[in-house]
Design a protein around this motif. Structure first.
Motif, PDB file in Angstrom:
ATOM      1  N   ALA A 161       0.831  -1.197   0.000  1.00 20.16           N
ATOM      2  CA  ALA A 161       0.000   0.000   0.000  1.00 20.16           C
ATOM      3  C   ALA A 161       0.869   1.252   0.000  1.00 20.16           C
ATOM      4  N   SER A 162       0.273   2.361  -0.433  1.00 24.17           N
ATOM      5  CA  SER A 162       1.006   3.624  -0.471  1.00 24.17           C
ATOM      6  C   SER A 162       1.271   4.119   0.946  1.00 24.17           C
ATOM      7  N   PRO A 163       2.282   4.974   1.120  1.00 26.05           N
ATOM      8  CA  PRO A 163       2.561   5.518   2.456  1.00 26.05           C
ATOM      9  C   PRO A 163       1.354   6.190   3.097  1.00 26.05           C
ATOM     10  N   ARG A 164       0.502   6.810   2.304  1.00 22.93           N
ATOM     11  CA  ARG A 164      -0.680   7.474   2.854  1.00 22.93           C
ATOM     12  C   ARG A 164      -1.607   6.460   3.521  1.00 22.93           C
ATOM     13  N   THR A 165      -1.816   5.334   2.868  1.00 22.31           N
ATOM     14  CA  THR A 165      -2.692   4.304   3.428  1.00 22.31           C
ATOM     15  C   THR A 165      -2.022   3.618   4.611  1.00 22.31           C
ATOM     16  N   GLN A 166      -0.734   3.356   4.499  1.00 19.84           N
ATOM     17  CA  GLN A 166      -0.006   2.777   5.629  1.00 19.84           C
ATOM     18  C   GLN A 166      -0.125   3.667   6.860  1.00 19.84           C
ATOM     19  N   SER A 167       0.037   4.964   6.667  1.00 24.41           N
ATOM     20  CA  SER A 167      -0.001   5.893   7.793  1.00 24.41           C
ATOM     21  C   SER A 167      -1.369   5.911   8.454  1.00 24.41           C
ATOM     22  N   ALA A 168      -2.426   5.793   7.647  1.00 26.69           N
ATOM     23  CA  ALA A 168      -3.775   5.789   8.219  1.00 26.69           C
ATOM     24  C   ALA A 168      -3.963   4.599   9.143  1.00 26.69           C
ATOM     25  N   LEU A 169      -3.493   3.437   8.715  1.00 29.07           N
ATOM     26  CA  LEU A 169      -3.626   2.243   9.550  1.00 29.07           C
ATOM     27  C   LEU A 169      -2.726   2.336  10.776  1.00 29.07           C
ATOM     28  N   LEU A 170      -1.496   2.768  10.585  1.00 31.42           N
ATOM     29  CA  LEU A 170      -0.559   2.800  11.696  1.00 31.42           C
ATOM     30  C   LEU A 170      -0.950   3.841  12.742  1.00 31.42           C
ATOM     31  N   GLN A 171      -1.614   4.916  12.309  1.00 38.02           N
ATOM     32  CA  GLN A 171      -2.119   5.877  13.285  1.00 38.02           C
ATOM     33  C   GLN A 171      -3.229   5.252  14.122  1.00 38.02           C
ATOM     34  N   ALA A 172      -4.094   4.474  13.467  1.00 38.11           N
ATOM     35  CA  ALA A 172      -5.149   3.780  14.206  1.00 38.11           C
ATOM     36  C   ALA A 172      -4.549   2.789  15.198  1.00 38.11           C
ATOM     37  N   MET A 173      -3.463   2.125  14.817  1.00 42.40           N
ATOM     38  CA  MET A 173      -2.788   1.191  15.716  1.00 42.40           C
ATOM     39  C   MET A 173      -2.269   1.900  16.957  1.00 42.40           C
ATOM     40  N   GLN A 174      -1.765   3.097  16.771  1.00 44.45           N
ATOM     41  CA  GLN A 174      -1.165   3.822  17.883  1.00 44.45           C
ATOM     42  C   GLN A 174      -2.208   4.476  18.781  1.00 44.45           C
ATOM     43  N   GLU A 175      -3.253   5.053  18.169  1.00 43.63           N
ATOM     44  CA  GLU A 175      -4.205   5.868  18.922  1.00 43.63           C
ATOM     45  C   GLU A 175      -5.444   5.090  19.362  1.00 43.63           C
ATOM     46  N   ASN A 176      -5.722   3.953  18.716  1.00 43.11           N
ATOM     47  CA  ASN A 176      -6.923   3.166  19.003  1.00 43.11           C
ATOM     48  C   ASN A 176      -8.215   3.918  18.688  1.00 43.11           C
ATOM     49  N   PHE A 177      -8.155   4.867  17.780  1.00 38.64           N
ATOM     50  CA  PHE A 177      -9.350   5.505  17.246  1.00 38.64           C
ATOM     51  C   PHE A 177      -9.007   6.095  15.890  1.00 38.64           C
ATOM     52  N   VAL A 178     -10.035   6.407  15.113  1.00 39.81           N
ATOM     53  CA  VAL A 178      -9.831   7.058  13.821  1.00 39.81           C
ATOM     54  C   VAL A 178     -10.644   8.344  13.806  1.00 39.81           C
ATOM     55  N   SER A 179     -10.176   9.308  13.030  1.00 44.39           N
ATOM     56  CA  SER A 179     -10.881  10.575  12.875  1.00 44.39           C
ATOM     57  C   SER A 179     -11.281  10.729  11.418  1.00 44.39           C
ATOM     58  N   VAL A 180     -12.573  10.888  11.184  1.00 43.36           N
ATOM     59  CA  VAL A 180     -13.107  11.078   9.837  1.00 43.36           C
ATOM     60  C   VAL A 180     -14.015  12.297   9.857  1.00 43.36           C
ATOM     61  N   ALA A 181     -13.707  13.271   8.999  1.00 40.18           N
ATOM     62  CA  ALA A 181     -14.474  14.517   8.927  1.00 40.18           C
ATOM     63  C   ALA A 181     -14.548  15.204  10.291  1.00 40.18           C
ATOM     64  N   GLY A 182     -13.455  15.138  11.036  1.00 44.32           N
ATOM     65  CA  GLY A 182     -13.379  15.806  12.323  1.00 44.32           C
ATOM     66  C   GLY A 182     -14.056  15.082  13.464  1.00 44.32           C
TER      67      GLY A 182
END
Length: 336
Positions: A134-155
């Motif tokens: 996957a592209s770095p952008r997609t990797q970063s989205a997943l890895l941020q979720a791994m670290q924070e245990n939440f996702v942010s979409v549209a604020g």
């Protein structure tokens, strides 16, 4: 205490740990046995994957295709009572394909509103297959979720399920069209687990038992609540001063500055404090799956490579001299 009186309940922390440990040890042992009934010849890999989950972390499985990495994740999900999903990473995969997206809904009164549709990351055990495709952008989205245990979409914040674990896979040979994970993102994986070929006896068993009509469907042994209890227990297990000192000695010796004098000029960078944290949790989890309530220095030595391997890099001169990261880690662990 007089004859016939009722004993007072245990109130000390140590007594509480022992009581919880006795309840968990049997379940963890049964889960381990249940996984081995489905995954043949990968005892060390199974144990490291179990250690990763019991320690509450994420794992990076590195191995060639056809070595039961996908089967292992599916089996872990079933045996541990977790909701498991798989995402095949490709170059055109977008962050919204993993995290989810907002869609515009219209009700019967023609009023419009946005509704969040959850992506596959909203699960308890996610297999990120070939994450480096996957592209770095997609990797970063997943890895941020791994670290924070939440996702942010549209604020808006959307919490992930508990527990939440990612077991990602990587093919170490085929690198065409891939995006290798940056070191800062690799550091978010608790362990790097090398998946090798099974030995002859194990491969013979695979041939016989998986090409017939027999059913090797894994059975659930633990529930989500039981796993969460085991994870809380891991963080409460006592760690002796000798083990703490061994962890600090090992991690600090693997750094280019202030590390072991024999490594001068051989390392570009080494493990940070997150490696010490990972090793402290991992040795506790290893002790638990082996039926012990306290880790030892032997656990530190056994887990040195999977904890440190992806957190170090050799200099060009060291690689030219034939040095390897596993070889250096083995040298440092032998000094403990």
């Amino acid at each position: 205490m007089t004859s016939g009186s009722i004993p007072a309940p245990a109130t000390s922390l140590d007594d509480g740990i022992v009581a919880t440990a006795e309840a968990c040890l049997g379940q963890v042992g049964q889960a381990r046995d249940a996984i081995h009934k489905v995954i043949f010849g990968q005892e060390k890999v199974v144990d490291l994957a179990l250690i990763t989950i019991l320690a509450g972390g994420h794992g990076l499985l590195v191995g060639l295709p056809g070595l039961a990495k996908t089967k292992l994740v599916e089996t872990l999900g079933t045996v541990l009572g977790l909701d498991a999903r798989r995402v095949q990473f490709t170059p055109d995969l977008m962050p919204s394909d993993i995290l989810g997206t907002e869609i515009l809904d219209e009700d019967q009164d023609r009023r419009r509103s946005f509704r969040f549709v959850r992506g596959p990351v909203f699960t308890q055990l996610l297999m990120a297959d070939e994450i480096n495709r996957a592209s770095p952008r997609t990797q970063s989205a997943l890895l941020q979720a791994m670290q924070e245990n939440f996702v942010s979409v549209a604020g808006e914040r959307h919490d992930l399920p508990r527990p939440f674990h990612v077991l990602a896979t990587q093919n170490p040979i085929e690198q065409e069209g891939t995006y290798p994970l940056p070191e800062a993102q690799l550091d978010r994986f608790l362990l790097e687990i090398d998946v090798g070929y099974p030995d002859r006896a194990a491969e013979r068993r695979i041939l016989i038992e998986t090409t017939g009509v027999g059913d090797h469907t894994p059975q659930a042994v633990m529930s989500t609540e039981a796993l969460l209890t085991a994870q809380r227990l891991v963080r409460r297990l006592p760690v002796g001063d000798a083990v703490v000192d061994a962890i600090l000695d090992l991690v600090r010796s693997a750094r280019p500055e202030g590390g072991d004098p024999s490594l001068k000029g051989k390392l570009l960078w080494g493990p940070g404090p997150r490696a010490s944290q990972a090793l402290t949790l991992a040795v506790r989890a290893r002790a638990l799956i082996e039926g012990r309530v306290a880790p030892s220095v032997a656990d530190v030595k056994a887990l040195a490579e999977p904890v440190l391997k992806h957190r170090m890099a050799l200099s060009f001169a060291a690689r030219a001299d034939g040095e390897t990261v596993p070889g250096i880690i083995a040298q440092l662990a032998a000094k403990l």
